[in-house]
Design an enzyme around this catalytic site. Sequence first.
Site, short mmCIF file in Angstrom:
data_model
loop_
_atom_site.label_atom_id
_atom_site.label_comp_id
_atom_site.label_asym_id
_atom_site.label_seq_id
_atom_site.Cartn_x
_atom_site.Cartn_y
_atom_site.Cartn_z
N LEU A 119 0.87 -1.17 0.00
CA LEU A 119 0.00 0.00 0.00
C LEU A 119 0.91 1.22 0.00
CD1 LEU A 119 -2.79 -0.83 2.65
CD2 LEU A 119 -3.01 -0.82 0.17
N ASP A 120 0.49 2.28 -0.68
CA ASP A 120 1.27 3.51 -0.67
C ASP A 120 1.40 4.04 0.75
OD1 ASP A 120 0.87 3.38 -3.40
OD2 ASP A 120 -0.70 4.91 -3.39
N LYS A 121 2.41 4.87 0.91
CA LYS A 121 2.61 5.52 2.22
C LYS A 121 1.33 6.25 2.66
CE LYS A 121 6.08 8.47 4.29
NZ LYS A 121 7.35 9.16 4.02
N ARG A 153 -5.05 5.37 -7.72
CA ARG A 153 -4.80 6.82 -7.92
C ARG A 153 -4.66 7.11 -9.42
NH1 ARG A 153 -3.41 8.85 -2.74
NH2 ARG A 153 -2.92 7.10 -1.38
#
Length: 243
Positions: A109-111, A196
Amino acid sequence: MSALRLDRLLANLGYGSRREVQALVRNGVVTLDGAVVDDADMKIALTPDLPARLLVDGTPLDPLPGLALMLHKPLGMTCSHKEAGPLVYEVLPERWRRRDPAISTVGRLDKETSGLLLLTDDGALLHRIISPKRHVAKRYTATLARPLRGNEGAVFAAGTLMLEGEDKPLAPAVLEPLTATTARVTITEGRYHQVRRMFAAVGNHVDALHRDRIGGLDLPDDFAPGLCRVMTAADIAAIFAGA
Ligand code: URA
């Protein structure tokens, strides 16, 4: 069923180097079924009940390899050693970070994405979950900078959406609008920053992103950010249910 020498088992579980765990054993702090084990060479059968029977300093042995964890990843933590900031591994007990086989995240997962993140030391399980062929769905709630236009669901479902810089279209994805600026998105792939970039491709921008389900496994409502627990066999079965 596999067996390991006691010193190898303890070293692999992160209790110390081979030498250090040999010293632990000599000091008489390791017991099996209530009796002190003073022979570090002793072969130990890796049965599921071993952690309850083998104590170190009076404490049950850590989980054996084949460990799978669920984490509610908080915002701001990263899955990648290459990125600045605290690593998700920091939520694990320190000893677990020294295990061999190592515990790694199942995908990333992205930051700046929160939610359900799985970790495991079981390479086969990891591949079963992330392999695109398995179609294990991942569900996200996205908060958007601009209202939905109305055609995004059709665009995502088409199986023709091409992300910038890629040469293969995305597999069909499902969009469920929740409000004018929030939506659930379910995808079966795990491309870089996929959700995104999907919204960027339809002229929007994701302000916040949260994953709440992998396969049929939900992030429990009462499971606060930063909490981590060992998955049960039922949790693991839920991941693949319906896939
Ligand atoms: N898609 C993204 O853009 N980010 C994530 O962290 C997961 C899916």
